[in-house]
Design a protein around this motif. Structure first.
Motif, PDB file in Angstrom:
ATOM      1  N   VAL A 152      -0.173  11.686 -12.820  1.00 35.99           N
ATOM      2  CA  VAL A 152      -0.820  12.938 -13.187  1.00 35.99           C
ATOM      3  C   VAL A 152      -0.568  13.991 -12.111  1.00 35.99           C
ATOM      4  O   VAL A 152      -0.164  15.126 -12.407  1.00 35.99           O
ATOM      5  CB  VAL A 152      -2.341  12.736 -13.371  1.00 35.99           C
ATOM      6  N   VAL A 186      -7.721 -12.196 -12.064  1.00 38.88           N
ATOM      7  CA  VAL A 186      -6.422 -12.586 -11.507  1.00 38.88           C
ATOM      8  C   VAL A 186      -6.118 -11.650 -10.357  1.00 38.88           C
ATOM      9  O   VAL A 186      -5.471 -10.628 -10.512  1.00 38.88           O
ATOM     10  CB  VAL A 186      -5.341 -12.487 -12.589  1.00 38.88           C
ATOM     11  N   ASP A 187      -6.606 -11.991  -9.174  1.00 38.42           N
ATOM     12  CA  ASP A 187      -6.392 -11.060  -8.064  1.00 38.42           C
ATOM     13  C   ASP A 187      -5.861 -11.790  -6.844  1.00 38.42           C
ATOM     14  O   ASP A 187      -6.211 -11.483  -5.720  1.00 38.42           O
ATOM     15  CB  ASP A 187      -7.689 -10.313  -7.728  1.00 38.42           C
ATOM     16  N   VAL A 192       4.621  20.742 -13.333  1.00 38.45           N
ATOM     17  CA  VAL A 192       4.327  21.736 -14.357  1.00 38.45           C
ATOM     18  C   VAL A 192       3.871  23.042 -13.727  1.00 38.45           C
ATOM     19  O   VAL A 192       4.325  24.123 -14.107  1.00 38.45           O
ATOM     20  CB  VAL A 192       3.254  21.200 -15.327  1.00 38.45           C
ATOM     21  N   PHE A 201      -1.208   5.738 -12.532  1.00 39.66           N
ATOM     22  CA  PHE A 201      -1.337   6.831 -13.496  1.00 39.66           C
ATOM     23  C   PHE A 201      -1.865   8.096 -12.828  1.00 39.66           C
ATOM     24  O   PHE A 201      -1.427   9.203 -13.153  1.00 39.66           O
ATOM     25  CB  PHE A 201      -2.246   6.422 -14.656  1.00 39.66           C
ATOM     26  N   ALA A 202      -2.798   7.911 -11.877  1.00 43.10           N
ATOM     27  CA  ALA A 202      -3.306   9.089 -11.174  1.00 43.10           C
ATOM     28  C   ALA A 202      -2.169   9.770 -10.429  1.00 43.10           C
ATOM     29  O   ALA A 202      -2.025  11.002 -10.471  1.00 43.10           O
ATOM     30  CB  ALA A 202      -4.412   8.679 -10.201  1.00 43.10           C
ATOM     31  N   ARG A 256      -2.422  -2.774   3.409  1.00 40.52           N
ATOM     32  CA  ARG A 256      -3.010  -3.930   2.754  1.00 40.52           C
ATOM     33  C   ARG A 256      -4.490  -3.721   2.486  1.00 40.52           C
ATOM     34  O   ARG A 256      -5.094  -4.437   1.702  1.00 40.52           O
ATOM     35  CB  ARG A 256      -2.759  -5.197   3.565  1.00 40.52           C
ATOM     36  N   LEU A 274      -6.551   0.840 -18.658  1.00 44.42           N
ATOM     37  CA  LEU A 274      -7.373   0.889 -17.453  1.00 44.42           C
ATOM     38  C   LEU A 274      -8.775   0.333 -17.681  1.00 44.42           C
ATOM     39  O   LEU A 274      -9.376  -0.217 -16.772  1.00 44.42           O
ATOM     40  CB  LEU A 274      -7.459   2.328 -16.937  1.00 44.42           C
ATOM     41  N   ALA A 317       3.117  15.058 -12.156  1.00 47.40           N
ATOM     42  CA  ALA A 317       3.406  15.888 -13.317  1.00 47.40           C
ATOM     43  C   ALA A 317       2.759  17.256 -13.156  1.00 47.40           C
ATOM     44  O   ALA A 317       3.367  18.286 -13.485  1.00 47.40           O
ATOM     45  CB  ALA A 317       2.900  15.202 -14.584  1.00 47.40           C
ATOM     46  N   GLY A 318       1.544  17.275 -12.598  1.00 46.73           N
ATOM     47  CA  GLY A 318       0.879  18.559 -12.363  1.00 46.73           C
ATOM     48  C   GLY A 318       1.704  19.421 -11.432  1.00 46.73           C
ATOM     49  O   GLY A 318       1.919  20.614 -11.687  1.00 46.73           O
ATOM     50  N   ILE A 334      -8.772   9.757 -15.953  1.00 45.89           N
ATOM     51  CA  ILE A 334      -7.308   9.869 -15.830  1.00 45.89           C
ATOM     52  C   ILE A 334      -6.691  10.199 -17.172  1.00 45.89           C
ATOM     53  O   ILE A 334      -5.820  11.072 -17.285  1.00 45.89           O
ATOM     54  CB  ILE A 334      -6.730   8.561 -15.253  1.00 45.89           C
ATOM     55  N   GLN A 357      -4.979  -2.926  -0.960  1.00 45.62           N
ATOM     56  CA  GLN A 357      -4.473  -3.940  -1.876  1.00 45.62           C
ATOM     57  C   GLN A 357      -5.579  -4.922  -2.236  1.00 45.62           C
ATOM     58  O   GLN A 357      -5.867  -5.853  -1.496  1.00 45.62           O
ATOM     59  CB  GLN A 357      -3.307  -4.652  -1.217  1.00 45.62           C
ATOM     60  N   THR A 358      -6.195  -4.717  -3.376  1.00 45.44           N
ATOM     61  CA  THR A 358      -7.289  -5.582  -3.771  1.00 45.44           C
ATOM     62  C   THR A 358      -6.835  -6.712  -4.656  1.00 45.44           C
ATOM     63  O   THR A 358      -7.589  -7.632  -4.921  1.00 45.44           O
ATOM     64  CB  THR A 358      -8.337  -4.777  -4.538  1.00 45.44           C
ATOM     65  N   GLY A 359      -5.597  -6.606  -5.182  1.00 41.21           N
ATOM     66  CA  GLY A 359      -5.123  -7.622  -6.089  1.00 41.21           C
ATOM     67  C   GLY A 359      -5.501  -7.374  -7.525  1.00 41.21           C
ATOM     68  O   GLY A 359      -5.085  -8.107  -8.420  1.00 41.21           O
ATOM     69  N   LYS A 360      -6.303  -6.372  -7.757  1.00 42.24           N
ATOM     70  CA  LYS A 360      -6.704  -6.070  -9.140  1.00 42.24           C
ATOM     71  C   LYS A 360      -5.644  -5.177  -9.783  1.00 42.24           C
ATOM     72  O   LYS A 360      -5.466  -4.022  -9.382  1.00 42.24           O
ATOM     73  CB  LYS A 360      -8.048  -5.368  -9.153  1.00 42.24           C
ATOM     74  N   LEU A 418      -2.943  17.822 -19.241  1.00 38.46           N
ATOM     75  CA  LEU A 418      -1.677  18.234 -18.645  1.00 38.46           C
ATOM     76  C   LEU A 418      -0.551  18.223 -19.667  1.00 38.46           C
ATOM     77  O   LEU A 418       0.208  19.194 -19.809  1.00 38.46           O
ATOM     78  CB  LEU A 418      -1.362  17.266 -17.510  1.00 38.46           C
ATOM     79  N   LEU A 453      -3.026 -11.555  -5.673  1.00 37.71           N
ATOM     80  CA  LEU A 453      -2.023 -10.764  -4.969  1.00 37.71           C
ATOM     81  C   LEU A 453      -2.603 -10.001  -3.795  1.00 37.71           C
ATOM     82  O   LEU A 453      -1.882  -9.345  -3.066  1.00 37.71           O
ATOM     83  CB  LEU A 453      -1.408  -9.754  -5.941  1.00 37.71           C
ATOM     84  N   LYS A 454      -3.925 -10.048  -3.630  1.00 37.17           N
ATOM     85  CA  LYS A 454      -4.514  -9.184  -2.605  1.00 37.17           C
ATOM     86  C   LYS A 454      -4.078  -9.623  -1.198  1.00 37.17           C
ATOM     87  O   LYS A 454      -3.870 -10.781  -0.915  1.00 37.17           O
ATOM     88  CB  LYS A 454      -6.020  -9.163  -2.732  1.00 37.17           C
ATOM     89  N   GLY A 455      -3.983  -8.623  -0.336  1.00 39.57           N
ATOM     90  CA  GLY A 455      -3.428  -8.924   0.987  1.00 39.57           C
ATOM     91  C   GLY A 455      -4.490  -9.383   1.957  1.00 39.57           C
ATOM     92  O   GLY A 455      -5.663  -9.348   1.702  1.00 39.57           O
ATOM     93  N   GLN A 466      -5.412  -3.676 -12.554  1.00 38.93           N
ATOM     94  CA  GLN A 466      -5.784  -2.433 -13.216  1.00 38.93           C
ATOM     95  C   GLN A 466      -6.090  -1.328 -12.225  1.00 38.93           C
ATOM     96  O   GLN A 466      -5.891  -0.152 -12.510  1.00 38.93           O
ATOM     97  CB  GLN A 466      -6.961  -2.683 -14.139  1.00 38.93           C
ATOM     98  N   TYR A 505      -4.438  -0.967  -9.486  1.00 39.03           N
ATOM     99  CA  TYR A 505      -3.106  -0.435  -9.188  1.00 39.03           C
ATOM    100  C   TYR A 505      -2.661   0.516 -10.294  1.00 39.03           C
ATOM    101  O   TYR A 505      -2.089   1.562 -10.025  1.00 39.03           O
ATOM    102  CB  TYR A 505      -2.076  -1.555  -9.072  1.00 39.03           C
ATOM    103  N   ALA A 506      -2.916   0.084 -11.522  1.00 38.59           N
ATOM    104  CA  ALA A 506      -2.486   0.924 -12.642  1.00 38.59           C
ATOM    105  C   ALA A 506      -3.187   2.275 -12.594  1.00 38.59           C
ATOM    106  O   ALA A 506      -2.564   3.308 -12.869  1.00 38.59           O
ATOM    107  CB  ALA A 506      -2.773   0.219 -13.962  1.00 38.59           C
ATOM    108  N   SER A 507      -4.472   2.266 -12.208  1.00 34.68           N
ATOM    109  CA  SER A 507      -5.180   3.542 -12.088  1.00 34.68           C
ATOM    110  C   SER A 507      -4.484   4.430 -11.083  1.00 34.68           C
ATOM    111  O   SER A 507      -4.234   5.615 -11.342  1.00 34.68           O
ATOM    112  CB  SER A 507      -6.617   3.335 -11.618  1.00 34.68           C
ATOM    113  N   LEU A 530      -4.573  13.495 -18.019  1.00 39.00           N
ATOM    114  CA  LEU A 530      -3.191  13.341 -18.485  1.00 39.00           C
ATOM    115  C   LEU A 530      -2.993  14.090 -19.792  1.00 39.00           C
ATOM    116  O   LEU A 530      -1.997  14.796 -19.988  1.00 39.00           O
ATOM    117  CB  LEU A 530      -2.913  11.843 -18.678  1.00 39.00           C
TER     118      LEU A 530
END
Lengths: 169, 104, 742
Positions: free
Chosen positions: C732, B99-100, C739, C728-729, C713, B22, C735-736, A104, C716-719, A111, B102-104, C721, C723-725, A108
């Motif tokens: 990307v 810390v997970d 652009v 950000f994906a 759900r 990440l 934005a692609g 990623i 939704q794993t609760g992890k 891009l 929040l998982k559903g 990071q 989610y953050a992936s 990024l």
């Protein structure tokens, strides 16, 4: 004048190289304490870049707030959570997560790099002049007064929040 | 100097920061990576500020915005570290992937 | 009399400080002090409001001229007049400049009257153009736009001030007894103060942004007060429903505020500026139409218009004085007030002047009927009143929609008092009957609670529109306005209005007879309420009698009173500045007669049906055995039949029998038919429109989101990071797209 420009460019590239290396070490090194110290390098580099951009007040603030306060805060955090002092192999996620993250980040970067080069081509800075601190203060206390007030509330809220979260009842 | 020098530096720092967020598991390291991202943004702001300042000498908005970002970053680190501390106190570990709940 | 009109900000500020004092010291100082603070603050506010109204009346009678007028015009347009020695000269010159922009509106007389010194006073005496008093300071400045905060006082604002203050004061007093010994007495009074402050702030707003703030503040207070007894799930549900339903409309309101802001040049949120623009020749009517419809979205939720009216009956879960103050007299008319305030936008956006049918008028008219029919099938006294409020709010919206501005606002004014009286009367009844509102457990209360009964009767008649009570005048004006319209008559709205006139009288008659006549059916020992409760009722009943005369028509069945007494409300309240040139409907005798006959027949039918028990009772019960048992035991219907039909019929001569037959079959047939029809329609509307369609839509959206949630759900794993992936994906990808594609 030209000599000054050359000097500026050389300074920029040296500092930039240091910053990139420092940043890479922050996200890869195996020692928590070292990572914090590499971060110092990046933040100090940023301050130096601000000086190059003739923005002295931000540079000073960067040094005071980031190097003076935030790094110390990080060190406290490291100590209070009793991290291992030596190398620690358990700082990173699984290989797959690292791979996705790297992918990623590279995407990024590609891009952003493409659009920056495409968009700004070789736009040059005009005649860089020192942006005086008095101008900054005038601007904050007239045009940006409301955001400033909001920000002070935010800081207060963060302060209270941090205390509430961290105290041992 | 080119404007792009600074912008590309910022882009590189930003992406390194994203990678750190990440890929790192340790909470403190994730916070550090976030600092990298914020600094990248600040470099952008100051660079554009200097660029505009060269044409309009009274305009210092770039610096002002960078200052605001620094202040917000300070608040963020304060609360973030408090959270990390709380997590540590509750589970004797600051690994983010533990810390997970929040998982559903 | 000193000039309060410049310092009118004191009024909401006073209530706000009362709120703070109660909040911080109420618990410590005890309930008596709490109530005392609230009552004292509202009393002072009422006094100041009366002074403001007096100031405004003298301003209309002696309009400002010359430099003073010019300065007011400048301020009304959101500009700051220069101060200094030579103010008159400078401002005169400045007016000349701004005259161009001002004259683009409806009142080209402005710049002229500023220059003519001698003739100006005569000019003003014709009630030509009296600019509102605007006092504003810069709130903040961002992006080169100055956001102002200020007060705007004109007849409308002064009228609202007085209405809110009177009812708030009476409710404050009434609540000392009604909520005596309540666990959250302080909380209640704090919210009452906050509500009054917010409402006053709202009506005094000089710009739409500020109105939005006031609007949301009153919403919060409504939420807090509906859920006052939050121990019961029912009440919290009602509070949530009110809050969430209002959110739906508020989106429309925010959009409307933004659209009108940009439509009017994107420089100012000033109400007068926006109206000015909307009425100018260069206005973009399409944009205004969209803006008006978006604003109407807000009105739909706040003022309980179809199809967002469903929260209002549930809101009756709150304490009764709150229902009287917030959900009948003041807050729910905020939407009507919004239309009245931004009338320029609605007028040109919807082409009220030239059209015969449009969305706002139709929704208003439709809501009156929906509300009126629903009121029939309620057994809860407060719910009857709630549906009645919906119906009457529809009346006001309809009046504004057909161009009868004064009539709509006048109805707002009169309705506030008699509806508050009805609600407080219902509260008094329930206070006496063990806190029930079920009309099946009431009856025969007229002997036991004479004062409550008398005031309730007056308010009922006023609501039904019986001459000469307040409702008669305002309702009649609306009907006259609909029948004449601006250029064309709004015939459909007139029919809606007439049907509702009948329905209103009938359901109010039903509520009245069920509650106060017949035999007592409950188990408590009803008794008259103490003075603290009855005195406010008497005052409100007095208002319901008297306030109709404030807009006595100029020609009432040939009675010509001197022009200094007639149509005073119109004279003082209707704006003359940045306001469309409206035609005023004359008093229409045949309409007055028809509507009064309709109302009287409604009351009469209700009397026949509910008191005399004539009509198809018990038909709604499904079970035949239960029906038979119920009717046999509970109903004296068969006995009446036996007496009148068999005993009297056989003993009296054929003539009497014929007359009796006529009475039983023809008259009763008509009565039964109408009663049955109304009841059937009401039931159908309730089941189909209210329960099936609206609730169905609400439930459907809920189920839809639940299904989507079930699907989502899985990811939704609760992890964090992970989610953050994804974040950000996604960035990307977006934005692609930006652009490379766009």
């Amino acid at each position: 004048m030209l000599a000054l420009l050359v000097a500026q460019n050389i300074a920029f590239y040296i500092i930039a190289a240091l910053m990139v290396v420092g940043a890479l070490r922050v996200v890869t090194c195996k020692n928590l304490m070292h990572a914090a110290l590499w971060l110092v390098l990046v933040l100090a580099g940023a301050a130096a870049q601000y000086i190059l951009l003739a923005s002295e007040f931000v540079a000073i603030t960067q040094v005071l707030v980031y190097l003076g306060a935030i790094i110390v805060l990080f060190l406290f955090g490291i100590m209070l959570t009793r991290a291992k002092t030596g190398t620690d192999d358990d700082l990173d996620n699984k290989k797959s997560a690292k791979f996705i993250g790297g992918g990623i980040a590279v995407l990024l970067l590609g891009l952003m790099g493409y659009s920056l080069i495409d968009g700004f081509k070789d736009t040059e800075f005009g005649n860089l002049m020192v942006q005086r601190t008095s101008q900054v203060s005038d601007s904050i206390f007239s045009t940006y007064l409301l955001p400033f007030e909001v920000l002070s509330i935010l800081l207060l809220a963060a302060l209270i929040g941090a205390i509430v979260l961290a105290r041992r009842d | 100097m080119f404007l792009n020098q600074f912008l590309l530096l910022a882009a590189i720092l930003f992406c390194i920061g994203v990678y750190g967020v990440l890929a790192r598991k340790n909470g403190v390291l994730v916070l550090m990576s976030i600092e990298l991202i914020l600094n990248a943004v600040n470099i952008n702001l100051v660079a554009f500020g200097a660029y505009w300042n060269a044409t309009d000498n009274t305009n210092v908005s770039g610096q002002v915005f960078a200052l605001f970002v620094i202040a917000v970053a300070a608040a963020e680190v304060g609360v973030g570290l408090a959270l990390v501390l709380l997590i540590y106190r509750n589970r004797q570990s600051i690994d983010i992937d533990d810390v997970d709940m929040l998982k559903g | 009399m000193f000039n309060m009109i410049d310092k009118v900000w004191i009024i909401p500020a006073l209530m706000a400080s009362s709120f703070l004092v109660i909040l911080f010291f109420g618990k410590r100082w005890g309930t008596r002090a709490t109530a005392g603070i609230g009552i004292a603050a509202v009393s002072i506010c009422l006094l100041l409001s009366v002074i403001v109204a007096g100031n405004w009346i003298s301003r209309v009678n002696h309009p400002p001229t010359g430099a003073a007028l010019a300065a007011d015009v400048l301020q009304a347009n959101g500009l700051t007049p220069q101060t200094g020695e030579n103010i008159a000269g400078e401002v005169n010159a400045a007016t000349h400049d701004s005259g161009e922009t001002v004259a683009a509106g409806s009142h080209a007389t402005m710049s002229e009257s500023a220059h003519t010194d001698a003739s100006a006073s005569e000019h003003g005496a014709e009630h030509e153009s009296v600019p509102p008093v605007v006092r504003a300071v810069t709130w903040f400045q961002i992006g080169g736009i100055e956001f102002e905060m200020g007060t705007l006082v004109d007849g409308l604002a002064a009228m609202m001030l007085i209405t809110v203050c009177i009812i708030s004061l009476l409710v404050h007093i009434y609540s000392t007894e009604y909520l005596h010994g309540d666990v959250r007495f302080t909380h209640y009074y704090a919210f009452l103060s906050l509500f009054t402050a917010s409402m006053l702030f709202y009506v005094l707003s000089s710009n739409t942004l500020q109105m939005l703030v006031g609007w949301e503040l009153v919403g919060v207070c409504s939420f807090g007060l509906i859920g006052h007894w939050w121990e019961e799930k029912k009440n919290t549900d009602a509070a949530l429903k009110a809050f969430l339903t209002n959110r739906v409309g508020d989106i429309g309101l925010i959009l409307g505020v933004i659209i009108t802001f940009f439509a009017a040049g994107g420089t100012s949120f000033n109400v007068l500026h926006i109206n000015e623009y909307a009425l100018s020749q260069s206005a973009n009517t399409t944009l205004l139409l969209v803006g008006a419809l978006c604003l109407f979205g807000g009105v739909t939720s706040k003022s309980g218009q179809f199809p967002l009216h469903t929260w209002l009956p549930d809101a009756m879960a709150g304490p009764t004085p709150v229902s009287a103050l917030i959900h009948a007299a003041t807050m729910v008319v905020a939407g009507v007030y919004l239309i009245a305030r931004l009338y320029g936008v609605f007028f040109s956006g919807l082409a009220i002047g030239s059209s015969t049918f449009h969305y706002v008028a139709f929704i208003g008219g439709f809501t009156t009927i929906i509300g009126g029919l629903l009121a029939f099938v309620q057994t809860d006294l407060k719910k009857v009143l709630a549906y009645s409020t919906i119906s009457q709010l529809g009346y006001m919206v309809m009046a504004l929609g057909v161009g009868a501005w004064t009539a709509g606002v006048f109805h707002l004014f009169t309705h506030a008092f008699f509806k508050a009286c009805l609600f407080l009367g219902a509260g008094s009844v329930s206070h006496a009957c063990h806190h029930t509102f079920d009309m099946r457990e009431m009856g025969g209360l007229r002997k036991k609670m004479p004062i409550t009964h008398a005031t309730f009767l007056i308010a009922t008649l006023a609501l039904a529109g019986i001459f000469p009570l307040a409702g008669f005048w305002s309702k009649d004006e609306i009907l006259a306005g609909a029948s004449s319209g601006q250029q064309n008559a709004y015939t459909i709205m007139l029919i809606f209005g007439l049907i509702t006139a009948f329905l209103t009288a009938a359901y109010m008659g039903r509520a009245y007879w069920l509650t106060f006549w017949g035999d007592y059916r409950g188990h408590a020992k009803p008794h008259e309420s103490p003075k603290v409760i009855t005195v406010p009722l008497m005052i409100l009943a007095g208002c319901a009698i008297l306030f109709g005369f404030t807009n006595f028509p100029g020609n009432f069945f040939g009675i010509h009173l001197p022009s200094g007494v007639t149509t005073r409300f119109e004279h003082f309240v209707e704006p003359t500045f940045a306001f469309p040139p409206l035609q005023h409907a004359e008093f229409t005798p045949w309409l007055a007669v028809v509507s009064t006959i309709l109302a009287a027949s409604g009351l009469f039918l209700a009397y026949q049906y509910y008191e005399k028990n004539r009509g198809p009772h018990g038909l709604t019960s499904r079970n035949k055995v239960a029906l038979a048992g119920y009717t046999f035991l509970e109903n004296k219907y068969y006995l009446d039949d036996l007496y009148t039909g068999v005993v009297a019929g056989s003993t009296k001569g054929p003539l009497a029998r014929a007359a009796n037959w006529f009475n039983q079959n023809i008259l009763d047939g008509i009565i039964n038919g109408i009663g049955l029809g109304a009841r059937k329609i009401a039931a159908v509307v309730y089941v189909v429109a209210d329960q099936l369609i609206i609730d169905g839509a609400v439930n459907g959206s809920g189920q839809g989101s639940e299904g989507a949630g079930q699907l989502l759900r899985k990811i939704q794993t609760g992890k964090v990071q992970q989610y953050a992936s994804i974040l950000f994906a996604g960035a990307v990808v977006l934005a692609g797209v930006l652009v490379f594609v766009v």
